[in-house]
Design a protein around this motif. Sequence first.
Motif, PDB file in Angstrom:
ATOM      1  N   CYS A  66       0.857  -1.184   0.000  1.00 25.55           N
ATOM      2  CA  CYS A  66       0.000   0.000   0.000  1.00 25.55           C
ATOM      3  C   CYS A  66       0.892   1.233   0.000  1.00 25.55           C
ATOM      4  O   CYS A  66       1.572   1.506   0.993  1.00 25.55           O
ATOM      5  CB  CYS A  66      -0.897   0.016   1.227  1.00 25.55           C
ATOM      6  SG  CYS A  66      -1.959  -1.420   1.373  1.00 25.55           S
ATOM      7  N   VAL A  75       3.297   0.513   3.321  1.00 28.64           N
ATOM      8  CA  VAL A  75       3.161  -0.654   4.185  1.00 28.64           C
ATOM      9  C   VAL A  75       3.036  -1.921   3.355  1.00 28.64           C
ATOM     10  O   VAL A  75       2.558  -1.903   2.220  1.00 28.64           O
ATOM     11  CB  VAL A  75       1.957  -0.532   5.157  1.00 28.64           C
ATOM     12  CG1 VAL A  75       2.150   0.603   6.133  1.00 28.64           C
ATOM     13  CG2 VAL A  75       0.660  -0.385   4.413  1.00 28.64           C
ATOM     14  N   ARG A  77       1.425  -5.765   3.863  1.00 26.69           N
ATOM     15  CA  ARG A  77       0.521  -6.572   4.689  1.00 26.69           C
ATOM     16  C   ARG A  77       0.339  -7.942   4.046  1.00 26.69           C
ATOM     17  O   ARG A  77       0.312  -8.055   2.814  1.00 26.69           O
ATOM     18  CB  ARG A  77      -0.841  -5.902   4.795  1.00 26.69           C
ATOM     19  CG  ARG A  77      -0.827  -4.604   5.530  1.00 26.69           C
ATOM     20  CD  ARG A  77      -2.257  -4.093   5.742  1.00 26.69           C
ATOM     21  NE  ARG A  77      -2.225  -2.859   6.496  1.00 26.69           N
ATOM     22  CZ  ARG A  77      -2.612  -1.695   6.033  1.00 26.69           C
ATOM     23  NH1 ARG A  77      -3.096  -1.589   4.815  1.00 26.69           N
ATOM     24  NH2 ARG A  77      -2.547  -0.615   6.779  1.00 26.69           N
ATOM     25  N   GLN A  85      -0.990  -7.976  10.986  1.00 29.20           N
ATOM     26  CA  GLN A  85       0.417  -7.752  10.700  1.00 29.20           C
ATOM     27  C   GLN A  85       0.593  -6.648   9.660  1.00 29.20           C
ATOM     28  O   GLN A  85      -0.009  -6.662   8.596  1.00 29.20           O
ATOM     29  CB  GLN A  85       1.016  -9.057  10.198  1.00 29.20           C
ATOM     30  CG  GLN A  85       2.494  -9.062  10.043  1.00 29.20           C
ATOM     31  CD  GLN A  85       2.983 -10.444   9.623  1.00 29.20           C
ATOM     32  OE1 GLN A  85       2.237 -11.230   9.038  1.00 29.20           O
ATOM     33  NE2 GLN A  85       4.227 -10.720   9.913  1.00 29.20           N
ATOM     34  N   THR A  86       1.429  -5.656   9.968  1.00 32.47           N
ATOM     35  CA  THR A  86       1.726  -4.551   9.068  1.00 32.47           C
ATOM     36  C   THR A  86       3.200  -4.212   9.212  1.00 32.47           C
ATOM     37  O   THR A  86       3.711  -4.131  10.317  1.00 32.47           O
ATOM     38  CB  THR A  86       0.883  -3.309   9.417  1.00 32.47           C
ATOM     39  OG1 THR A  86      -0.494  -3.645   9.300  1.00 32.47           O
ATOM     40  CG2 THR A  86       1.191  -2.156   8.489  1.00 32.47           C
ATOM     41  N   TYR A  87       3.882  -3.996   8.089  1.00 34.28           N
ATOM     42  CA  TYR A  87       5.289  -3.627   8.091  1.00 34.28           C
ATOM     43  C   TYR A  87       5.426  -2.308   7.353  1.00 34.28           C
ATOM     44  O   TYR A  87       5.048  -2.200   6.191  1.00 34.28           O
ATOM     45  CB  TYR A  87       6.122  -4.723   7.422  1.00 34.28           C
ATOM     46  CG  TYR A  87       7.611  -4.539   7.532  1.00 34.28           C
ATOM     47  CD1 TYR A  87       8.289  -4.881   8.696  1.00 34.28           C
ATOM     48  CD2 TYR A  87       8.343  -4.022   6.478  1.00 34.28           C
ATOM     49  CE1 TYR A  87       9.658  -4.723   8.805  1.00 34.28           C
ATOM     50  CE2 TYR A  87       9.714  -3.854   6.578  1.00 34.28           C
ATOM     51  CZ  TYR A  87      10.357  -4.207   7.746  1.00 34.28           C
ATOM     52  OH  TYR A  87      11.728  -4.046   7.845  1.00 34.28           O
TER      53      TYR A  87
END
Length: 96
Positions: A66, A75, A77, A85-87
């Motif tokens: 995203c 991010v 996901r 969970q998100t990075y």
Amino acid sequence: ILADTHNSVVKLTIDDNLTISADVELGNGSETLAIERTGKAVALAVNATYLQDGLRAMTTPQVTICANTATTPFVIRPVGADTLQTYLIMPVQVRT
């Protein structure tokens, strides 16, 4: 894709496909993957190590990226996971 210790930047070009590319002293390389894109096309430059760390942490084989613009954080996901969970990754600015 190659990325050396002095230039660990990889470029992600998201349009009809996802193209991952790197340019280093020894040469360059790229890989193109088929994707399902739902927004605008965007080109990002990111530290390869941070990208690898985020992808390794995902709990599913498919992820969603995203991104709004090339200079704002984006991010990653997992697709279809029940976790939240998100990075978050901050892209780097590349001078051309």
